[in-house]
Design a protein around this motif. Structure first.
Motif, short mmCIF file in Angstrom:
data_model
loop_
_atom_site.label_atom_id
_atom_site.label_comp_id
_atom_site.label_asym_id
_atom_site.label_seq_id
_atom_site.Cartn_x
_atom_site.Cartn_y
_atom_site.Cartn_z
N ALA A 128 0.83 -1.20 0.00
CA ALA A 128 0.00 0.00 0.00
C ALA A 128 0.87 1.26 0.00
O ALA A 128 0.59 2.22 -0.73
N VAL A 129 1.94 1.25 0.79
CA VAL A 129 2.84 2.40 0.82
C VAL A 129 3.56 2.55 -0.52
O VAL A 129 3.69 3.65 -1.05
N THR A 130 4.00 1.43 -1.09
CA THR A 130 4.69 1.46 -2.38
C THR A 130 3.77 2.00 -3.47
O THR A 130 4.18 2.83 -4.28
N ARG A 131 2.53 1.54 -3.50
CA ARG A 131 1.58 2.04 -4.49
C ARG A 131 1.32 3.54 -4.31
O ARG A 131 1.25 4.29 -5.28
N ALA A 132 1.19 3.96 -3.06
CA ALA A 132 0.95 5.38 -2.80
C ALA A 132 2.15 6.22 -3.25
O ALA A 132 1.98 7.30 -3.84
N VAL B 29 4.14 -3.38 -8.98
CA VAL B 29 3.96 -1.93 -8.82
C VAL B 29 4.98 -1.18 -9.68
O VAL B 29 4.65 -0.20 -10.34
N TYR B 30 6.21 -1.67 -9.70
CA TYR B 30 7.26 -1.04 -10.49
C TYR B 30 6.92 -1.04 -11.97
O TYR B 30 7.05 -0.01 -12.65
N GLU B 31 6.49 -2.19 -12.50
CA GLU B 31 6.15 -2.27 -13.93
C GLU B 31 4.98 -1.35 -14.27
O GLU B 31 5.00 -0.68 -15.30
N GLU B 32 3.96 -1.32 -13.42
CA GLU B 32 2.84 -0.40 -13.64
C GLU B 32 3.33 1.04 -13.67
O GLU B 32 2.92 1.83 -14.52
N THR B 33 4.21 1.37 -12.73
CA THR B 33 4.73 2.74 -12.63
C THR B 33 5.58 3.08 -13.84
O THR B 33 5.42 4.14 -14.44
N GLY C 297 14.20 -3.79 -5.65
CA GLY C 297 13.20 -4.78 -5.23
C GLY C 297 12.51 -5.39 -6.43
O GLY C 297 12.25 -6.59 -6.48
N ALA C 298 12.22 -4.55 -7.42
CA ALA C 298 11.60 -5.06 -8.64
C ALA C 298 12.55 -5.96 -9.41
O ALA C 298 12.19 -7.03 -9.87
N ALA C 299 13.82 -5.53 -9.51
CA ALA C 299 14.81 -6.33 -10.22
C ALA C 299 15.15 -7.61 -9.47
O ALA C 299 15.51 -8.62 -10.08
N GLY C 300 15.01 -7.58 -8.15
CA GLY C 300 15.35 -8.73 -7.33
C GLY C 300 14.30 -9.82 -7.32
O GLY C 300 14.45 -10.84 -6.66
N ASP D 29 11.03 -9.61 -6.28
CA ASP D 29 9.93 -9.56 -5.31
C ASP D 29 8.66 -9.26 -6.11
O ASP D 29 8.52 -8.18 -6.68
N PRO D 30 7.72 -10.20 -6.22
CA PRO D 30 6.59 -10.05 -7.14
C PRO D 30 5.72 -8.82 -6.90
O PRO D 30 5.31 -8.17 -7.84
N TRP D 31 5.44 -8.48 -5.64
CA TRP D 31 4.57 -7.32 -5.42
C TRP D 31 5.27 -6.03 -5.75
O TRP D 31 4.67 -5.10 -6.27
N VAL D 32 6.59 -5.94 -5.51
CA VAL D 32 7.34 -4.74 -5.89
C VAL D 32 7.44 -4.68 -7.41
O VAL D 32 7.24 -3.62 -8.02
N ALA D 33 7.72 -5.81 -8.04
CA ALA D 33 7.84 -5.85 -9.50
C ALA D 33 6.55 -5.42 -10.17
O ALA D 33 6.57 -4.67 -11.16
#
Length: 191
Positions: free
Chosen positions: A64-68, A124-128, A113-116, A118-122
């Motif tokens: 939630a914090v990452t998405r925000a 959010v990262y890809e969407e961003t 985190g996205a490159a590593g 971690d699916p939830w970070v990846a």
């Protein structure tokens, strides 16, 4: 003795927003994966267990914090409607560099985190990243062909890495960095 002030209960949505806001306040100095639930709960004036009432797991809170934070980044880089089209790419690039300067460790943790894996970070990262590519393409006049989209996406990945390195160890002035990145994008789009 005066009566104690009436306590107001927050709605679930309001409490969730407060908790995410605390996470956002901590991001300039603390990558999201290093936020401690105890510290967030302390700042909110609630127990750790109550935080888990609003976010069933630490991962859900971090997501939630990452998405925000990602939403804030997109809003930060969205050019004002009245900004002339030819000024939009430079405006966005200037704001991106400023964002990374302010949130360097948190942004780097997000990218790593996205490159590593971690699916939830990846996710959010890809969407961003796609939203930022869309913003960039819109600022460049809406280039629609697949090659130009790939070039803008690749330029963004290069820019992300170079800006992180530059913030850590500036090899050139800020103006030179911005000019280099702008020139590179212009050369790529001439292909």
């Amino acid at each position: 003795m005066p009566p104690s002030p009436a306590r107001t209960r927050r709605s679930a949505a309001d409490r969730r927003e407060q908790l995410v806001g605390i996470g956002l306040q901590l991001l300039p100095t603390t990558p999201v994966q290093e936020l401690t639930i105890d510290e967030v709960a302390r700042r909110a004036g609630i127990s750790r267990s109550l935080l888990f009432h609003y976010f069933p797991s630490k991962r859900e809170y971090y997501q939630a914090v990452t998405r925000a934070a990602a939403d804030l980044l997109r809003a930060h880089l969205t050019p004002p409607a009245d900004l002339p089209a030819e000024q939009r790419p430079a405006w966005m690039l200037e704001r991106y560099v400023g964002w990374v300067e302010t949130y360097r460790e948190s942004h780097l943790a997000f990218v790593r985190g996205a490159a590593g894996g971690d699916p939830w970070v990846a996710e959010v990262y890809e969407e961003t990243r796609e939203a930022l590519v869309d913003l960039g393409i819109g600022a460049l006049g809406g280039l629609q062909d697949p090659l130009r989209r790939q070039l803008v996406r690749s330029w963004f990945a290069f820019t992300e890495d170079l800006v992180h390195q530059w913030v850590r160890e500036p090899a050139v002035s800020r103006e030179e960095l911005l000019a280099l990145l702008t020139d590179l994008l212009e050369q790529l789009l001439r292909c």
